[in-house]
Motif scaffolding. Structure first.
Motif, mmCIF file in Angstrom:
data_model
loop_
_atom_site.group_PDB
_atom_site.id
_atom_site.type_symbol
_atom_site.label_atom_id
_atom_site.label_comp_id
_atom_site.label_asym_id
_atom_site.label_seq_id
_atom_site.Cartn_x
_atom_site.Cartn_y
_atom_site.Cartn_z
ATOM 1 N N VAL A 1 0.852 -1.186 0.000
ATOM 2 C CA VAL A 1 0.000 0.000 0.000
ATOM 3 C C VAL A 1 0.893 1.242 0.000
ATOM 4 C CG1 VAL A 1 -1.665 1.252 1.454
ATOM 5 C CG2 VAL A 1 -1.814 -1.240 1.235
ATOM 6 N N ALA B 1 -4.357 6.200 3.642
ATOM 7 C CA ALA B 1 -4.426 4.838 4.209
ATOM 8 C C ALA B 1 -3.962 4.800 5.658
ATOM 9 C CB ALA B 1 -3.571 3.883 3.370
ATOM 10 N N TRP C 1 -2.432 -3.596 6.577
ATOM 11 C CA TRP C 1 -2.289 -2.871 5.320
ATOM 12 C C TRP C 1 -1.385 -3.731 4.438
ATOM 13 C CZ3 TRP C 1 -2.105 -0.950 10.172
ATOM 14 C CH2 TRP C 1 -2.880 0.169 10.495
#
Lengths: 329, 329
Positions: free
Chosen positions: A5, A327, A37
């Motif tokens: 990510v 994120a 993640w």
């Protein structure tokens, strides 16, 4: 296998100049994933982020019975080679009846400016005690003496490294797929990011259990939290983030973009890896995750210094800076 | 918009420890793409890789009429601050009737070990002449004098920077979407990777044209190829790769993972960007692409040193090393 990510961007002017991708896992005391993640199954070398795992045999064997909490913190440290580190490690060596030649970590020019410039001004060279891993190696030497084992304590089949491997595999709950040689010449066993986070959750929840390994793990995490300046050094992320969290969380960096956190109050373990290995990004990402978990104040100067690290130029103009992506926010 | 491509892996033991992604473009003299990896439309800051573009106004204005090829190479350099660099830049400043205070690049501790340790042993501090960009700034000062302009030659609206921007946009054949402030405080204009490769193809084909700009571009590329040691320094990728290619190709690194190449014999320009900004990866990737284009000997020691760079540990054990991915081989 999920892709990594986007974690950290470098902004210069109004444009993104660089992007750092990563994987991260947060585990609870059962080893279950609480947040992730990217790919929790990504295989990584923990590098120095697992020094508290490598110190477990030292403590649980009883070899560390007479060691101070400062020494335990140094066993888990990647220090700057400053005087506060090298005087303590040298005293520890002397207690063992050994000197710098007993080390197998190799010499390293200290990151600490005063120590480095002192060596240069004396037309000297760094010793092995200046190696950022010299505390870990003093721990290895202590265990070597306790076991009555041979001097080459960094060899993979040496009793010290066999004990480290067994502890590593037990606590990550994985069979390591292989090892690499670390910067300090010790074996470094690979694991998944989930395995590393699981190990950190073991440390974070150790205070609730009374077996020898758990008590040893708790002792090591508490030593790290008690002595942030010994675990890294002034200005370094480990030191300043542990202080910013009021010594309630242990954090540890590893080379090539690894960072872990041990959160005893929440019994949570965190592990992250920046795919490209950049330390600036692992520093920023661990700060962002600690803020997200509610254990690091987003407004603390240390948080801002790492999570949104300014990249000043030669005239101290902040021409660029890091920013975590959505994120992580 | 194509995604970046895996360019360089870091191998430790039997496992990949890190991956660096990038974009790259090879352009011919018409500006057409001959080969590309990732996204040619990716917008980047060229950083120091475009110093030969920033030196175009210096040459085409006539301001450089009395400059030597060494000085032109230094105008395109990101040097180590070694004595071979600073003595020449200081002499250049003296020729202009100026001293270190005229610079606006800021001081930088030299990368050159001898120069750095000399400063530390003298309890001194670096000067602006030690800044890796001091040759570029001496060029800016020369043009400033020629134009009779004011002393703050790094301001975006200064005639020198306006001339740099015009040349940059002309040769990249793009309107820059914006600028950032570089490490040396000069504006650095963004462009696409295609635009940067197109500009390098302009330099590579300049010897076939007789207009002032082309003759200026050719002069700068030839100065770089003639003096690889002035463009960077001993051990640096730019210096060792230009030597390895027998001074027939000009190459230049830029901060945050940029690298360009100018190949006059083939009239080709190359530009690449490592997305995460890692110099180790841009060094390896440019070497791989130059090998692929047939202009760099894969067996030359300098090629191996960068393309498969060993990462020795504190005891000089090669515990890890770089490897280009199949995409670049």
């Amino acid at each position: 296998m999920s892709k990594p990510v986007d974690f950290i961007e470098v902004w210069r002017g109004d444009l993104v100049e660089c992007v750092h991708q990563g994987h991260a896992v947060v585990c609870d005391e059962r080893g279950e994933i609480v947040a992730a993640w990217g790919d929790p199954a990504a295989v990584i070398y923990p590098r120095s982020s697992c020094k508290m795992l490598q110190a477990l045999p030292l403590v649980e064997s009883g070899a560390a019975a007479r060691l101070t909490t400062e020494q335990l913190a140094l066993a888990c440290a990647s220090h700057n080679g400053a005087a506060i580190h090298t005087t303590r490690v040298n005293a520890w060596l002397a207690d063992l009846g050994l000197d710098d030649d007993a080390f197998r970590c190799g010499p390293q020019m200290p990151d600490d400016r005063e120590a480095r410039e002192g060596i240069i001004r004396a037309y000297g060279s760094p010793c092995q005690v200046h190696n950022n891993c010299s505390g870990k190696h003093a721990g290895f030497l202590t265990l070597t003496g306790h076991l009555g084992a041979g001097p080459d304590y960094i060899e993979i089949d040496h009793p010290v490294q066999q004990a480290c491997k067994a502890a590593f595999e037990d606590v990550t709950e994985e069979t390591s797929p292989g090892f690499g040689i670390d910067g300090c010449s010790a074996p470094n066993h690979a694991c998944t990011l989930h395995g590393l986070a699981r190990a950190m959750a073991f440390f974070a929840s150790a205070h609730n259990r009374s077996d020898t390994r758990s008590m040893s793990a708790d002792k090591l995490a508490r030593a790290m939290m008690a002595h942030p300046e010994l675990v890294a050094g002034e200005g370094r992320a480990c030191t300043s983030l542990m202080r910013a969290m009021d010594h309630k969380v242990a954090v540890k960096t590893g080379a090539e973009g690894v960072f872990i956190a041990i959160i005893p109050e929440r019994k949570l373990g965190v592990a992250l890896k920046i795919v490209d290995g950049a330390t600036r990004a692992s520093n920023a990402a661990i700060a962002a995750i600690l803020v997200k978990l509610g254990v690091l104040d987003p407004n603390h100067p240390a948080t801002k210094a790492h999570m949104f690290a300014p990249l000043p130029n030669r005239r101290d103009i902040v021409a660029a800076s890091l920013r975590p992506t959505a994120a992580l926010l």
